[in-house]
Write a protein that holds these residues in place. Structure first.
Motif, mmCIF file in Angstrom:
data_model
loop_
_atom_site.group_PDB
_atom_site.id
_atom_site.type_symbol
_atom_site.label_atom_id
_atom_site.label_comp_id
_atom_site.label_asym_id
_atom_site.label_seq_id
_atom_site.Cartn_x
_atom_site.Cartn_y
_atom_site.Cartn_z
ATOM 1 N N THR A 111 50.181 28.481 58.333
ATOM 2 C CA THR A 111 49.817 28.723 58.361
ATOM 3 C C THR A 111 49.451 29.600 59.112
ATOM 4 O O THR A 111 48.192 30.187 58.596
ATOM 5 C CB THR A 111 49.625 27.333 60.227
ATOM 6 O OG1 THR A 111 50.788 27.033 59.605
ATOM 7 C CG2 THR A 111 48.790 27.224 60.645
ATOM 8 N N MET A 112 50.093 31.023 59.579
ATOM 9 C CA MET A 112 49.745 32.373 59.824
ATOM 10 C C MET A 112 49.389 32.864 58.597
ATOM 11 O O MET A 112 48.064 33.579 58.701
ATOM 12 C CB MET A 112 50.647 32.516 60.675
ATOM 13 C CG MET A 112 51.391 32.304 61.617
ATOM 14 S SD MET A 112 50.059 32.147 62.866
ATOM 15 C CE MET A 112 49.540 30.701 63.574
ATOM 16 N N VAL A 113 49.662 33.158 57.649
ATOM 17 C CA VAL A 113 49.625 33.367 56.231
ATOM 18 C C VAL A 113 48.154 33.407 56.217
ATOM 19 O O VAL A 113 46.928 34.025 54.840
ATOM 20 C CB VAL A 113 51.164 33.732 55.683
ATOM 21 C CG1 VAL A 113 49.800 33.881 53.705
ATOM 22 C CG2 VAL A 113 52.277 34.221 55.862
ATOM 23 N N MET B 156 46.038 34.754 57.958
ATOM 24 C CA MET B 156 45.089 36.058 58.406
ATOM 25 C C MET B 156 44.562 36.561 57.006
ATOM 26 O O MET B 156 43.218 37.478 56.487
ATOM 27 C CB MET B 156 47.068 36.624 58.204
ATOM 28 C CG MET B 156 47.155 38.461 57.591
ATOM 29 S SD MET B 156 46.731 38.430 56.132
ATOM 30 C CE MET B 156 48.945 38.052 55.796
ATOM 31 N N ASP B 157 44.556 35.814 55.426
ATOM 32 C CA ASP B 157 43.882 35.970 54.468
ATOM 33 C C ASP B 157 43.052 35.230 54.582
ATOM 34 O O ASP B 157 42.409 36.669 54.389
ATOM 35 C CB ASP B 157 44.962 34.817 53.385
ATOM 36 C CG ASP B 157 44.644 35.043 51.547
ATOM 37 O OD1 ASP B 157 44.522 36.416 51.536
ATOM 38 O OD2 ASP B 157 43.372 34.434 51.571
ATOM 39 N N THR B 158 42.441 34.552 55.658
ATOM 40 C CA THR B 158 41.103 34.049 55.029
ATOM 41 C C THR B 158 40.084 35.288 56.539
ATOM 42 O O THR B 158 39.571 35.812 56.476
ATOM 43 C CB THR B 158 41.440 33.057 56.851
ATOM 44 O OG1 THR B 158 41.938 32.116 55.276
ATOM 45 C CG2 THR B 158 39.885 32.693 56.539
ATOM 46 N N VAL C 291 47.322 38.577 63.245
ATOM 47 C CA VAL C 291 48.251 37.516 63.478
ATOM 48 C C VAL C 291 49.759 37.420 63.256
ATOM 49 O O VAL C 291 49.958 38.145 62.140
ATOM 50 C CB VAL C 291 48.368 35.978 62.331
ATOM 51 C CG1 VAL C 291 46.983 35.429 62.910
ATOM 52 C CG2 VAL C 291 48.190 36.093 60.641
ATOM 53 N N THR C 292 50.118 37.074 64.148
ATOM 54 C CA THR C 292 52.226 37.465 64.241
ATOM 55 C C THR C 292 52.397 36.539 63.489
ATOM 56 O O THR C 292 52.236 35.049 63.441
ATOM 57 C CB THR C 292 52.288 38.135 65.290
ATOM 58 O OG1 THR C 292 52.167 37.124 66.075
ATOM 59 C CG2 THR C 292 51.858 39.171 65.347
ATOM 60 N N THR D 282 54.861 38.431 53.225
ATOM 61 C CA THR D 282 53.019 38.954 53.916
ATOM 62 C C THR D 282 53.149 39.992 54.723
ATOM 63 O O THR D 282 51.675 40.114 55.622
ATOM 64 C CB THR D 282 52.791 37.449 53.821
ATOM 65 O OG1 THR D 282 52.861 36.966 55.041
ATOM 66 C CG2 THR D 282 52.471 36.581 52.685
ATOM 67 N N GLY D 283 54.372 40.341 55.424
ATOM 68 C CA GLY D 283 54.404 41.328 56.687
ATOM 69 C C GLY D 283 54.646 40.705 58.321
ATOM 70 O O GLY D 283 54.328 41.124 59.482
#
Ligand code: NAD
Length: 429
Positions: free
Chosen positions: A161-163, A166-168, A185-186, A192-193
């Motif tokens: 969900t966080m990825v 972040m991408d959006t 986001v964390t 992806t970080g």
């Protein structure tokens, strides 16, 4: 108190009213002024977005999402996003306020926020879920940001969900800024970080807090028996880490039912089962029990790690455990807490016990900011230092004010930090 017709969390009434009662008790302990009580009793911003999403069958559904920004005097708004049909404004306001106290108690430079979407993620295909998450992020727009408001996973959401978030967000910013916004986001995946240790951080923090308590009261954690409600991110990590320390998990429940085994349930085997099958239902190496029997399990440690308002006046009297460890947010009602206090059952409060998630989120944010990667030992070591320092302050304050509960003392430590900052900064204009 909710005054605008917002939904109540469930039949236990308003969760935000519970949060305010807890807040006022802590405020009484430090003599917080009426002005600061007023300011801290309401979130700064309440954002509600209604957004359409195309479902797999071609229909459009309109979803309602929330982002409540409670306070940012200590740093950017910070807190998870929850996906559940039970999500409502009253619940998210309570959860957002708890984030403010949690960060203040642990002395990390974040404020408090929480978000959520009122829907059941398990009823969506993966493609639908991705569209819901991306459209929610897009609808929030500039209301989140890497130095402004930083979401993370919570009930029903996860690192994937966080990825997507972040991408959006990154794709909505200018191309030269994209590398700088990862920390919007964390709780991202490692690739992806994300940070080492973030996935298990909340469970790891629960265990560090239990170790601190065990040292304080002279309890041997290595021979402890445990019952857990919830075998998701927090519950399962807690169970596995406790098992590594020698404790035995005797009973577990989740949304689909409950299981028990007097000889101990293998936490790693159960995790594999739940990952493959979606719940504890049908787990072959334990007995099926009534979910309500979890509360009366003959164990040393009881860990609610699912939803709020689970330990109530109806089941608190049945509890045999020596300690209730609030891995979930708000799992104990006010009435149940009184009963537990009369029974001399220790309650380790949520704003301390489950703060491991936000602490390692802070580490992830710092690593993203400085393009670094810390190793797992480093993360765990720093997490333990922060949590034990917070637990020390709670114990010290509680000893100082003998009649206060651990929860009141935890609130008092957090509120004292906020009070000092407000007093030094003053109220604009
Ligand atoms: P999750 O979605 O990973 O797991 C939730 C678990 O609760 C699942 O096992 C689910 O089956 C169970 N559950 C759901 N409805 C239930 C019901 N009616 N009865 C019994 N069990 C039920 O969520 P999570 O991230 O593990 O969060 C659990 C709790 O911990 C929440 O209160 C959350 O706010 C809190 N929390 C989570 C984090 C985090 O980092 N994820 C941090 C701090 C606090």
């Amino acid at each position: 108190m909710p005054s605008d017709g917002e939904n109540m969390s469930n039949d236990h009434g308003s969760l935000f009213a519970t949060a305010l009662t807890q807040f006022n008790r802590g405020a009484d302990l430090i003599g917080l002024s009426d002005d600061l009580r007023q300011i801290l009793s309401q979130p700064k911003n309440e954002i509600i977005v209604n957004f359409p999403v195309k479902m797999d069958d071609g229909r459009f559904e309109v979803f309602t999402g929330y982002r409540i920004q409670h306070n940012n005097v200590l740093g950017p708004y910070k807190g998870g996003v929850r996906f559940s049909p039970l999500v409502n404004l009253d619940e998210v306001k309570a959860l957002a306020s708890w984030m403010t106290w949690k960060s203040a108690l642990c002395d990390i430079p974040f404020g408090g926020a929480k978000g959520g979407i009122s829907f059941d993620p398990h009823r969506c295909s993966s493609e639908e879920l991705e569209r819901v998450v991306r459209r929610f992020t897009h609808s929030l727009g500039g209301n989140i940001g890497p130095d402004y408001d930083i979401p993370a996973p919570d009930l029903g959401s996860n690192s994937q969900t966080m990825v997507w978030m972040m991408d959006t967000y990154a794709n909505s910013t200018g191309s030269s800024e994209r590398q700088n916004v990862k920390r919007v986001v964390t709780g991202k995946t490692l690739e992806t970080g994300g940070s080492h240790g973030r996935e298990k951080a909340t469970g790891q923090g629960v265990v560090f807090c239990l170790q601190h308590w065990a040292d304080e009261v002279g309890f041997d954690l290595s021979s402890a028996t445990v019952a857990l409600q919830g075998w998701g991110n927090v519950g399962s990590a807690t169970g596995r880490i406790l098992q590594v320390h020698g404790a035995k998990v005797l009973a577990v429940s989740d949304h689909a039912g409950a299981i028990a085994d007097q000889d101990g349930i293998d936490a790693f085997d159960l995790t594999d089962w739940v990952q493959e099958n979606g719940s504890v239902k049908g787990y072959p190496n334990a007995d099926w029990i009534e979910p309500s029997d979890l509360w009366s399990a003959d164990v040393d440690i009881l860990i609610p790690a699912a939803l709020e308002n689970q330990i109530t006046a109806d089941n608190a009297n049945d509890i045999k455990a020596k300690v209730v460890v609030e891995a979930a947010n708000g799992p104990t009602t006010l009435e149940a807490e009184e009963i537990l206090s009369e029974k001399s059952v220790d309650v380790l409060p949520d704003i301390l016990v489950n703060a491991g998630g936000v602490i390692v989120s802070y580490f992830e944010w710092l690593q993203n900011r400085s393009a670094q990667r810390w190793d797992l030992d480093d993360v765990d070591h720093r997490l333990r230092e922060i949590l034990w320092a917070a637990a020390d302050s709670v114990v010290a304050l509680q000893k100082d004010r003998e009649s206060s509960s651990r929860r009141d003392a935890a609130y008092a430590v957090a509120l004292q930090r906020l009070k000092t900052v407000y007093n030094q900064r003053g109220i604009f204009p």
